[in-house]
Design a protein around this motif. Sequence first.
Motif, PDB file in Angstrom:
ATOM      1  N   LYS B  33       0.873  -1.187   0.000  1.00 53.04           N
ATOM      2  CA  LYS B  33       0.000   0.000   0.000  1.00 53.04           C
ATOM      3  C   LYS B  33       0.900   1.223   0.000  1.00 53.04           C
ATOM      4  N   ASP B  35       2.541   4.863   0.420  1.00 50.73           N
ATOM      5  CA  ASP B  35       2.575   5.770   1.566  1.00 50.73           C
ATOM      6  C   ASP B  35       2.121   7.172   1.152  1.00 50.73           C
ATOM      7  N   PHE B  36       0.882   7.263   0.677  1.00 45.34           N
ATOM      8  CA  PHE B  36       0.294   8.544   0.274  1.00 45.34           C
ATOM      9  C   PHE B  36      -1.151   8.562   0.745  1.00 45.34           C
ATOM     10  N   ARG B  37      -1.642   9.753   1.028  1.00 45.94           N
ATOM     11  CA  ARG B  37      -3.061   9.862   1.358  1.00 45.94           C
ATOM     12  C   ARG B  37      -3.893   9.407   0.168  1.00 45.94           C
ATOM     13  N   GLY B  38      -4.974   8.669   0.428  1.00 50.65           N
ATOM     14  CA  GLY B  38      -5.868   8.281  -0.658  1.00 50.65           C
ATOM     15  C   GLY B  38      -6.069   6.785  -0.796  1.00 50.65           C
ATOM     16  N   ASP B  39      -5.379   5.986   0.044  1.00 48.86           N
ATOM     17  CA  ASP B  39      -5.556   4.529  -0.007  1.00 48.86           C
ATOM     18  C   ASP B  39      -5.255   3.925  -1.370  1.00 48.86           C
ATOM     19  N   LEU B  96      -4.206  14.711  -3.950  1.00 48.30           N
ATOM     20  CA  LEU B  96      -4.451  14.437  -2.532  1.00 48.30           C
ATOM     21  C   LEU B  96      -3.199  14.588  -1.677  1.00 48.30           C
ATOM     22  N   ASN B  97      -2.044  14.737  -2.323  1.00 51.84           N
ATOM     23  CA  ASN B  97      -0.781  14.789  -1.577  1.00 51.84           C
ATOM     24  C   ASN B  97       0.078  15.944  -2.058  1.00 51.84           C
ATOM     25  N   LYS B 100       3.547  16.849  -0.741  1.00 50.79           N
ATOM     26  CA  LYS B 100       4.707  16.031  -1.119  1.00 50.79           C
ATOM     27  C   LYS B 100       5.186  16.344  -2.538  1.00 50.79           C
ATOM     28  N   GLU B 141       3.459   2.423   2.685  1.00 45.21           N
ATOM     29  CA  GLU B 141       3.015   2.528   4.066  1.00 45.21           C
ATOM     30  C   GLU B 141       3.059   1.147   4.713  1.00 45.21           C
TER      31      GLU B 141
END
Lengths: 241, 241
Positions: B33, B35-39, B96-97, B100, B141
């Motif tokens: 998975k 390592d960023f927001r948003g699954d 969403l990121n 970064k 993640e």
Amino acid sequence: MHHPSEKDYIHQLSIDCVILGYQDRQLKVLVPKLDFRGDFWALPSGFILQEESIDEAARRILEERTGIRDIYLDQFRAFGPTDRTNRAFLERMMRLNEEKFGEELFNRKEFDWITRRFISIGYYALVDMNKVVPRKNDIDESIAWYNIRNLPPMIMDHNEIVGKALETLRLNLDEKLIGFNLLPETFTMREVQELYEAIFDKPFARNNFQKKILDLNVLERLEKKFTGAANKAPYLYRLAR
Amino acid sequence: MHHPSEKDYIHQLSIDCVILGYQDRQLKVLVPKLDFRGDFWALPSGFILQEESIDEAARRILEERTGIRDIYLDQFRAFGPTDRTNRAFLERMMRLNEEKFGEELFNRKEFDWITRRFISIGYYALVDMNKVVPRKNDIDESIAWYNIRNLPPMIMDHNEIVGKALETLRLNLDEKLIGFNLLPETFTMREVQELYEAIFDKPFARNNFQKKILDLNVLERLEKKFTGAANKAPYLYRLAR
């Protein structure tokens, strides 16, 4: 017709087609021979347009190179060693056919992208040889069916590609029932056995073979074949819908 | 370490790895998975370097993304519709990121080549989950085994790619004997049956199943498993060398 140029194609990726037929108890492969001095046989091959899926590309390439359309093509493997290029073959062909190419082609930009390393995706199909009529392309001297055990030496790794197609055919024969594409609509059990023996290049014991095929539970038994000698006549079968 | 750049890769061609394991009578898939927001879940994937074969690329990508090495990976299919691109996924991830990426990545030349249409070659492997220890990459993640019937929604066509890997596994299970890679070295017939039932997602009749497996002629029968109740103890088997 718009003639596609370098930027219309996906670079470094091609498709090769292995078209298998069956006749006289022999498995056959359809192979065009290029119309150039030097005896160059090559599988029906080509590059993929940006605007088509790889399956569409396989069907287009097969039709352009053989005239065959509307058959079921399936992928079997990608071929991707680092030294896979057609540079050696193309340079030899140009050297032997200078009057057709002249010097200029060696320097053409087009020559660069088609001679880089490329990966090829192999597609194969099994066809009833009575139902397809191969038609040679303008760039070919001939197109013909060759016994799979006596193929001409083809360019690059094309002989090896046929070997991998045959491996896949053997592996998937019972599960996917694709072998029956090589037979006429109705057939005797003996004809099925002869087909399997051609594909596996070895004999099978008659009783075991018959049991194994019937256990697949996919054949419909029809009337006996008319041979004149009623009590020895074999049954005809066909693939159940 | 030299960081590869655009010209070091074959464009428009990638590799996706489906790593299958088996535990608690369930078939599992190894999925990192990001390592960023948003699954964002995605199969271990990457592009092919000009200097490596596609098989070498598959092994390198698998090791970089999961830490797993020295396992047998095999190709199963290439995925090549015209609209196959990761542009939508990457744009969503960047939106969403933003902290970064900032604005600048949208305009970077690198973004262009990785968001073009690309074909992917699927590779799969079956591993003994007791023998491999997945290790997450810096960009992830987490990395975890998911039940194949309850996978997270992955990017692009990655869920479909797993489905095709499972089809191939079913098709080749008996011929290639690859299923035994999922079992410990010695096992009971019941354990083989449970494995097949997990792979085919359906029950098998015990007697027929046992006969079918023994008819493959690849198992060696060992002593009985120690259970305390001698006469009901099942035999242990292992794959014959």
